[in-house]
Design a protein around this motif. Structure first.
Motif, PDB file in Angstrom:
ATOM      1  N   ASP A   1       0.832  -1.210   0.000  1.00  0.00           N
ATOM      2  CA  ASP A   1       0.000   0.000   0.000  1.00  0.00           C
ATOM      3  C   ASP A   1       0.862   1.254   0.000  1.00  0.00           C
ATOM      4  OD1 ASP A   1      -2.271  -1.519  -0.027  1.00  0.00           O
ATOM      5  OD2 ASP A   1      -2.684  -1.329   2.124  1.00  0.00           O
ATOM      6  N   LEU A   2       1.890   1.275   0.819  1.00  0.00           N
ATOM      7  CA  LEU A   2       2.784   2.435   0.857  1.00  0.00           C
ATOM      8  C   LEU A   2       3.482   2.635  -0.485  1.00  0.00           C
ATOM      9  CD1 LEU A   2       4.399   2.031   4.394  1.00  0.00           C
ATOM     10  CD2 LEU A   2       2.808   3.814   3.669  1.00  0.00           C
ATOM     11  N   LEU A   3       3.900   1.544  -1.093  1.00  0.00           N
ATOM     12  CA  LEU A   3       4.564   1.639  -2.392  1.00  0.00           C
ATOM     13  C   LEU A   3       3.606   2.161  -3.457  1.00  0.00           C
ATOM     14  CD1 LEU A   3       7.376   1.088  -3.468  1.00  0.00           C
ATOM     15  CD2 LEU A   3       6.639  -1.213  -4.107  1.00  0.00           C
ATOM     16  N   LEU A   4       2.334   1.733  -3.406  1.00  0.00           N
ATOM     17  CA  LEU A   4       1.341   2.215  -4.362  1.00  0.00           C
ATOM     18  C   LEU A   4       1.096   3.716  -4.167  1.00  0.00           C
ATOM     19  CD1 LEU A   4      -0.793   1.848  -6.540  1.00  0.00           C
ATOM     20  CD2 LEU A   4      -2.388   1.099  -4.759  1.00  0.00           C
ATOM     21  N   LEU A   5       0.958   4.153  -2.916  1.00  0.00           N
ATOM     22  CA  LEU A   5       0.768   5.589  -2.665  1.00  0.00           C
ATOM     23  C   LEU A   5       1.964   6.396  -3.148  1.00  0.00           C
ATOM     24  CD1 LEU A   5      -0.887   5.578   0.876  1.00  0.00           C
ATOM     25  CD2 LEU A   5      -1.922   6.335  -1.259  1.00  0.00           C
ATOM     26  N   ALA A   6       3.158   5.869  -2.953  1.00  0.00           N
ATOM     27  CA  ALA A   6       4.350   6.580  -3.419  1.00  0.00           C
ATOM     28  C   ALA A   6       4.340   6.719  -4.934  1.00  0.00           C
ATOM     29  CB  ALA A   6       5.604   5.842  -2.955  1.00  0.00           C
ATOM     30  N   ARG A   7       3.926   5.655  -5.624  1.00  0.00           N
ATOM     31  CA  ARG A   7       3.852   5.747  -7.089  1.00  0.00           C
ATOM     32  C   ARG A   7       2.790   6.753  -7.528  1.00  0.00           C
ATOM     33  NH1 ARG A   7       3.816  -0.205  -6.912  1.00  0.00           N
ATOM     34  NH2 ARG A   7       5.942  -0.993  -7.250  1.00  0.00           N
ATOM     35  N   LEU A   8       1.649   6.755  -6.832  1.00  0.00           N
ATOM     36  CA  LEU A   8       0.593   7.719  -7.178  1.00  0.00           C
ATOM     37  C   LEU A   8       1.047   9.151  -6.913  1.00  0.00           C
ATOM     38  CD1 LEU A   8      -2.519   5.810  -5.765  1.00  0.00           C
ATOM     39  CD2 LEU A   8      -1.935   6.154  -8.164  1.00  0.00           C
ATOM     40  N   ASP A   9       1.766   9.363  -5.807  1.00  0.00           N
ATOM     41  CA  ASP A   9       2.270  10.703  -5.510  1.00  0.00           C
ATOM     42  C   ASP A   9       3.251  11.178  -6.563  1.00  0.00           C
ATOM     43  OD1 ASP A   9       0.753  10.877  -3.237  1.00  0.00           O
ATOM     44  OD2 ASP A   9       2.331  10.172  -1.893  1.00  0.00           O
ATOM     45  N   GLU A  10       4.033  10.247  -7.098  1.00  0.00           N
ATOM     46  CA  GLU A  10       4.991  10.625  -8.139  1.00  0.00           C
ATOM     47  C   GLU A  10       4.318  10.902  -9.467  1.00  0.00           C
ATOM     48  OE1 GLU A  10       7.735   7.436  -8.300  1.00  0.00           O
ATOM     49  OE2 GLU A  10       8.707   7.934  -6.384  1.00  0.00           O
ATOM     50  N   GLY A  11       3.021  10.548  -9.577  1.00  0.00           N
ATOM     51  CA  GLY A  11       2.293  10.794 -10.814  1.00  0.00           C
ATOM     52  C   GLY A  11       2.674   9.854 -11.936  1.00  0.00           C
ATOM     53  N   GLN A  12       2.986   8.617 -11.593  1.00  0.00           N
ATOM     54  CA  GLN A  12       3.331   7.649 -12.631  1.00  0.00           C
ATOM     55  C   GLN A  12       2.131   7.406 -13.537  1.00  0.00           C
ATOM     56  OE1 GLN A  12       5.034   4.073 -11.073  1.00  0.00           O
ATOM     57  NE2 GLN A  12       6.743   5.122 -10.059  1.00  0.00           N
ATOM     58  N   PRO A  13       2.352   7.273 -14.828  1.00  0.00           N
ATOM     59  CA  PRO A  13       1.229   7.112 -15.771  1.00  0.00           C
ATOM     60  C   PRO A  13       0.443   5.828 -15.509  1.00  0.00           C
ATOM     61  CG  PRO A  13       3.329   6.670 -16.853  1.00  0.00           C
ATOM     62  CD  PRO A  13       3.665   7.228 -15.506  1.00  0.00           C
ATOM     63  N   LEU A  14      -0.859   5.914 -15.755  1.00  0.00           N
ATOM     64  CA  LEU A  14      -1.741   4.770 -15.570  1.00  0.00           C
ATOM     65  C   LEU A  14      -1.756   3.895 -16.821  1.00  0.00           C
ATOM     66  CD1 LEU A  14      -4.778   6.684 -13.998  1.00  0.00           C
ATOM     67  CD2 LEU A  14      -2.979   5.455 -12.778  1.00  0.00           C
ATOM     68  N   LYS A  15      -2.053   2.635 -16.617  1.00  0.00           N
ATOM     69  CA  LYS A  15      -2.215   1.720 -17.744  1.00  0.00           C
ATOM     70  C   LYS A  15      -3.683   1.747 -18.150  1.00  0.00           C
ATOM     71  CE  LYS A  15       1.501  -1.270 -16.069  1.00  0.00           C
ATOM     72  NZ  LYS A  15       1.875  -2.627 -15.601  1.00  0.00           N
ATOM     73  N   LEU A  16      -4.021   2.673 -19.035  1.00  0.00           N
ATOM     74  CA  LEU A  16      -5.419   2.932 -19.367  1.00  0.00           C
ATOM     75  C   LEU A  16      -5.944   1.945 -20.398  1.00  0.00           C
ATOM     76  CD1 LEU A  16      -5.354   6.843 -19.565  1.00  0.00           C
ATOM     77  CD2 LEU A  16      -6.025   5.392 -17.651  1.00  0.00           C
ATOM     78  N   THR A  17      -7.110   1.424 -20.095  1.00  0.00           N
ATOM     79  CA  THR A  17      -7.864   0.583 -21.021  1.00  0.00           C
ATOM     80  C   THR A  17      -9.346   0.881 -20.808  1.00  0.00           C
ATOM     81  OG1 THR A  17      -7.961  -1.230 -19.423  1.00  0.00           O
ATOM     82  CG2 THR A  17      -6.135  -1.259 -21.014  1.00  0.00           C
ATOM     83  N   ASP A  18     -10.181   0.354 -21.711  1.00  0.00           N
ATOM     84  CA  ASP A  18     -11.621   0.465 -21.518  1.00  0.00           C
ATOM     85  C   ASP A  18     -12.055  -0.573 -20.482  1.00  0.00           C
ATOM     86  OD1 ASP A  18     -11.847   2.503 -23.301  1.00  0.00           O
ATOM     87  OD2 ASP A  18     -12.395   1.223 -24.996  1.00  0.00           O
ATOM     88  N   VAL A  19     -12.631  -0.111 -19.396  1.00  0.00           N
ATOM     89  CA  VAL A  19     -13.004  -0.981 -18.288  1.00  0.00           C
ATOM     90  C   VAL A  19     -14.522  -1.030 -18.200  1.00  0.00           C
ATOM     91  CG1 VAL A  19     -12.802  -1.405 -15.810  1.00  0.00           C
ATOM     92  CG2 VAL A  19     -10.891  -0.382 -17.063  1.00  0.00           C
ATOM     93  N   ASP A  20     -15.072  -2.241 -18.229  1.00  0.00           N
ATOM     94  CA  ASP A  20     -16.509  -2.439 -18.033  1.00  0.00           C
ATOM     95  C   ASP A  20     -16.769  -2.337 -16.527  1.00  0.00           C
ATOM     96  OD1 ASP A  20     -19.132  -3.198 -17.802  1.00  0.00           O
ATOM     97  OD2 ASP A  20     -18.967  -4.888 -19.190  1.00  0.00           O
TER      98      ASP A  20
END
Length: 496
Positions: free
Chosen positions: A327-346
């Motif tokens: 969880d901490l690692l995920l928050l750190a990545r989000l804070d850094e603004g790492q690009p998302l892996k965007l796809t069409d999500v149902d």
């Protein structure tokens, strides 16, 4: 919803309250009020002065006319056929009134009209003349022919000679003076109002610039992230030599100090985030080793009952620490603004799968779905969106008692956004905790009656992931109903 009449009432109330007026409005009104007071004072003094001058002139003319009328009077023995009429005295001008009173009777009298002819007095006029004081002082009275200035003089022969002059010319002149001053004053008020508004508006422009700068700064998100505090008061409004300039200069100095503080805060936050990310990354390896060796010991060694419990406890805590590190690692990545892996999500299918997983983990809760007739598609990272839903459902499971009903719904809002709601009928969240519920490590175990411990990062992750997707999350809670609502930009609505 505020109606137009309600807005009008609020506007009317604000205009009736001087404390809500603009400063320039107050200054213009004060200047105009002072001008009205000055014009009024000048008008009163001028009117009083002119009235005094006219009265003196009229009294002098009245004295001369009275002298002529009294000089024309004779003793009764000198006129066997009757006393002379004062109107027959020489030099009496048009409009002059003369009358001779003997006792309480007007023996003769009248006035000279514009054609030089004699006009008689009415009975009402005679009553006015009989009531005049005999102190030789001029007085103003209203007669049938208009307003007159009259004087009554008692002669040596025992009768009273009344002489009067009309006030028409005086009143006409004074009325012209009054109207002239009124029109000049109104014109001055209009000019002062227009010129004052322009001058005061230009003078107050630096204050408006200060207000604009302060308003822009107040709208900046200064609480977190990198903030470019580039707004400043322009040089024209920040000269220390003037009062307004001193305020502008002080505001610029304050903004410079705030900008330096924000840079220091951003640098500190960056270091903390980097430390958390590095520490989380470094902790993953030893935690993986601990879990591996624990599993190997459990499979290869024989332990007593207490030993097996202790080993299970070690494995459980290592798994919990692994989850916290992830969880901490995920928050750190989000804070850094790492690009998302965007796809069409149902989104509809994602909700069904996540709720099904949670239903298996907590069969003692009642899980319900409210889905649309057609799939709703959003553009996003499917893994992270799944974690958002899993965190919300897990939060509802952990903090409510068995038997609680949890309803997950998907819909399209009026603005076209996709909305996902997670609602339960648990005990609710305290109002004082709702404002910080999305903060990191925020926990209020007494808010809900569940028994499972949490790290306080789940809802922070939800807010960060939803924010990275351009959406928002909000919570409303009261005893018996708690709802988390996610709003995400909707791509398409595919009709079945």
């Amino acid at each position: 919803m505020t109606t137009l009449s309600g807005v009008a009432r609020k506007t009317q109330r604000s205009w009736l309250d001087p404390s809500t007026w603009h400063l320039r409005t107050r200054l213009v009104l004060v200047a105009m009020a002072l001008l009205v007071a000055i014009c009024g004072a000048v008008g009163i003094v001028s009117y009083a002065s002119m009235d005094t001058v006219f009265n003196r002139q009229l009294d002098k003319q009245l004295e001369q006319a009275s002298t002529r009328a009294n000089a024309f009077d004779r003793p009764p023995s000198s006129f066997p056929s009757g006393r002379p009429d004062p109107l027959e005295a020489r030099g009496q001008g048009a409009g002059t009134l003369n009358a001779r009173i003997d006792g309480s009777i007007v023996r003769s009298g009248g006035l000279i009209d514009a054609d030089g002819n004699r006009a008689p007095l009415s009975a009402q006029d005679e009553q006015v003349l009989l009531g005049l004081p005999l102190d030789n002082r001029p007085v103003d009275r209203s007669l049938s022919k208009g307003d007159y200035r009259l004087v009554a003089v008692k002669t040596a022969y025992g009768d009273v000679i009344v002489t009067g002059l009309p006030l028409d010319d005086k009143q006409t002149t004074e009325a012209s003076l009054v109207w002239t001053m009124v029109f000049v004053s109104l014109g001055g008020l209009v000019l002062i109002g227009l010129a004052g508004t322009v001058i005061i508006r230009r003078t107050m422009r630096p204050l408006e610039q200060l207000s604009e700068v302060a308003t822009k700064v107040s709208r900046l998100p200064l609480d977190a992230g990198e903030v470019a505090l580039a707004v400043r008061v322009p040089p024209s409004a920040s000269h220390p030599g003037t009062e307004v300039g001193s305020v502008g200069y002080a505001l610029n100095q304050m903004l410079n100090n705030v900008a330096r503080a924000l840079e220091a805060r951003q640098e500190s936050e960056t270091k903390v985030r980097q430390f958390v990310a590095d520490a989380s990354h470094e902790l993953r390896t030893p935690l993986t080793a601990i879990r591996g060796y624990t599993e190997m010991l459990r499979m290869t060694e024989n332990f007593t009952e207490d030993g097996r419990k202790s080993l299970a406890r070690v494995q459980s805590q290592s798994e919990r620490m692994t989850t916290l590190v992830e969880d901490l690692l995920l928050l750190a990545r989000l804070d850094e603004g790492q690009p998302l892996k965007l796809t069409d999500v149902d989104l509809t299918q994602l909700v069904i799968e996540t709720v099904s997983d949670e239903k298996v983990m907590a069969p003692d809760h009642i899980w319900q779905l409210r889905l649309p007739d057609q799939p709703i598609t959003v553009r996003g990272d499917a893994t992270q969106l799944h974690q958002v839903l899993a965190n919300l459902l897990s939060n509802a499971r952990k903090h409510t008692d068995p038997g609680t009903t949890v309803v997950t719904g998907v819909m399209i809002s009026a603005d076209g956004s996709a909305v996902v709601t997670v609602t339960d009928n648990g005990p609710g969240i305290p109002a004082d905790f709702q404002g910080r519920i999305f903060s990191r490590f925020a926990r209020a175990d007494s808010a809900r009656s569940g028994s499972e411990g949490t790290s306080g990062l789940g809802l922070s992750i939800v807010e960060s992931i939803v924010g990275a997707h351009g959406g928002s999350v909000e919570v409303t809670s009261k005893p018996g109903r708690t709802e988390f609502a996610l709003r995400l930009p909707c791509v398409t609505v595919e009709h079945a």
